[in-house]
Design a protein around this motif. Sequence first.
Motif, short mmCIF file in Angstrom:
data_model
loop_
_atom_site.label_atom_id
_atom_site.label_comp_id
_atom_site.label_asym_id
_atom_site.label_seq_id
_atom_site.Cartn_x
_atom_site.Cartn_y
_atom_site.Cartn_z
N UNK A 1 0.84 -1.19 0.00
CA UNK A 1 0.00 0.00 0.00
C UNK A 1 0.88 1.24 0.00
N UNK A 2 0.35 2.32 -0.52
CA UNK A 2 1.05 3.61 -0.50
C UNK A 2 0.05 4.70 -0.11
N UNK A 3 0.58 5.76 0.47
CA UNK A 3 -0.28 6.89 0.83
C UNK A 3 -0.61 7.72 -0.41
N UNK A 4 0.31 7.74 -1.36
CA UNK A 4 0.15 8.47 -2.62
C UNK A 4 1.30 8.04 -3.53
N UNK A 5 1.36 8.56 -4.74
CA UNK A 5 2.47 8.23 -5.63
C UNK A 5 3.77 8.66 -4.95
N UNK A 6 4.68 7.72 -4.77
CA UNK A 6 5.96 8.02 -4.14
C UNK A 6 5.87 8.25 -2.64
N UNK A 7 4.72 7.97 -2.04
CA UNK A 7 4.51 8.26 -0.63
C UNK A 7 4.94 7.14 0.30
N UNK A 8 4.39 7.18 1.49
CA UNK A 8 4.68 6.20 2.53
C UNK A 8 4.21 4.82 2.07
N UNK A 9 5.04 3.80 2.31
CA UNK A 9 4.72 2.44 1.90
C UNK A 9 4.42 1.54 3.09
N UNK A 10 3.58 0.54 2.84
CA UNK A 10 3.22 -0.44 3.86
C UNK A 10 3.19 -1.81 3.19
N UNK A 11 3.80 -2.79 3.84
CA UNK A 11 3.78 -4.18 3.36
C UNK A 11 3.05 -5.01 4.40
N UNK A 12 2.11 -5.83 3.94
CA UNK A 12 1.37 -6.68 4.86
C UNK A 12 0.93 -7.96 4.19
N UNK A 13 0.41 -8.87 4.98
CA UNK A 13 -0.10 -10.14 4.47
C UNK A 13 -1.52 -10.34 5.00
N UNK A 14 -2.37 -10.96 4.19
CA UNK A 14 -3.76 -11.21 4.61
C UNK A 14 -4.30 -12.43 3.88
N UNK A 15 -5.33 -13.01 4.44
CA UNK A 15 -5.99 -14.12 3.75
C UNK A 15 -7.23 -13.64 2.98
N UNK A 16 -7.51 -12.32 3.05
CA UNK A 16 -8.66 -11.75 2.35
C UNK A 16 -8.30 -10.31 1.94
N UNK A 17 -7.72 -10.16 0.76
CA UNK A 17 -7.21 -8.87 0.32
C UNK A 17 -8.30 -7.81 0.21
N UNK A 18 -9.44 -8.15 -0.35
CA UNK A 18 -10.51 -7.17 -0.50
C UNK A 18 -10.97 -6.64 0.86
N UNK A 19 -11.21 -7.55 1.81
CA UNK A 19 -11.63 -7.13 3.15
C UNK A 19 -10.57 -6.25 3.80
N UNK A 20 -9.31 -6.67 3.69
CA UNK A 20 -8.23 -5.94 4.37
C UNK A 20 -8.03 -4.55 3.79
N UNK A 21 -8.09 -4.43 2.48
CA UNK A 21 -7.95 -3.11 1.86
C UNK A 21 -9.13 -2.22 2.26
N UNK A 22 -10.32 -2.80 2.30
CA UNK A 22 -11.49 -2.04 2.74
C UNK A 22 -11.27 -1.50 4.16
N UNK A 23 -10.72 -2.31 5.05
CA UNK A 23 -10.42 -1.87 6.42
C UNK A 23 -9.44 -0.70 6.41
N UNK A 24 -8.44 -0.78 5.57
CA UNK A 24 -7.47 0.33 5.49
C UNK A 24 -8.14 1.58 4.94
N UNK A 25 -8.94 1.43 3.90
CA UNK A 25 -9.58 2.57 3.27
C UNK A 25 -10.58 3.27 4.19
N UNK A 26 -11.26 2.50 5.02
CA UNK A 26 -12.25 3.08 5.93
C UNK A 26 -11.65 3.43 7.29
N UNK A 27 -10.34 3.18 7.44
CA UNK A 27 -9.62 3.47 8.69
C UNK A 27 -10.26 2.76 9.88
N UNK A 28 -10.69 1.51 9.63
CA UNK A 28 -11.37 0.72 10.64
C UNK A 28 -10.43 0.20 11.73
N UNK A 29 -9.14 0.18 11.45
CA UNK A 29 -8.18 -0.38 12.40
C UNK A 29 -7.13 0.67 12.74
N UNK A 30 -6.88 0.83 14.03
CA UNK A 30 -5.84 1.76 14.49
C UNK A 30 -4.48 1.24 14.05
#
Length: 90
Positions: free
Chosen positions: A2-31
């Motif tokens: 994941x990135x905050x923007x083009x050339x921005x902050x990067x995040x590497x993670x692993x999940x068993x459900x990519x769609x759900x996990x990205x949705x959580x990031x997009x909605x800021x559901x997890x601190x």
Amino acid sequence: MLASRIGGTLYVGVTNDLIRRIHEHRTKAVEGFTKRYGVARLVYFEQFDDITVAIEREKRLKKWRRAWKVKLIKEHNPNWDDLYASITSA
């Protein structure tokens, strides 16, 4: 990856459900890091059938220098497009 923007902050993670996990990031559901730094743009991903292989790949990527991660993204997604729409109908 994941990135905050083009050339921005990067995040590497692993999940068993990519769609759900990205949705959580997009909605800021997890601190945490991604919420704090606004990291929600899916710019690169890999899929594995074996979770242990996926976790090992995540660990390797996390040890990579930032320049290597940026190169990987640019090779597969030169415009840093948000790939979320390509994996879901959203």
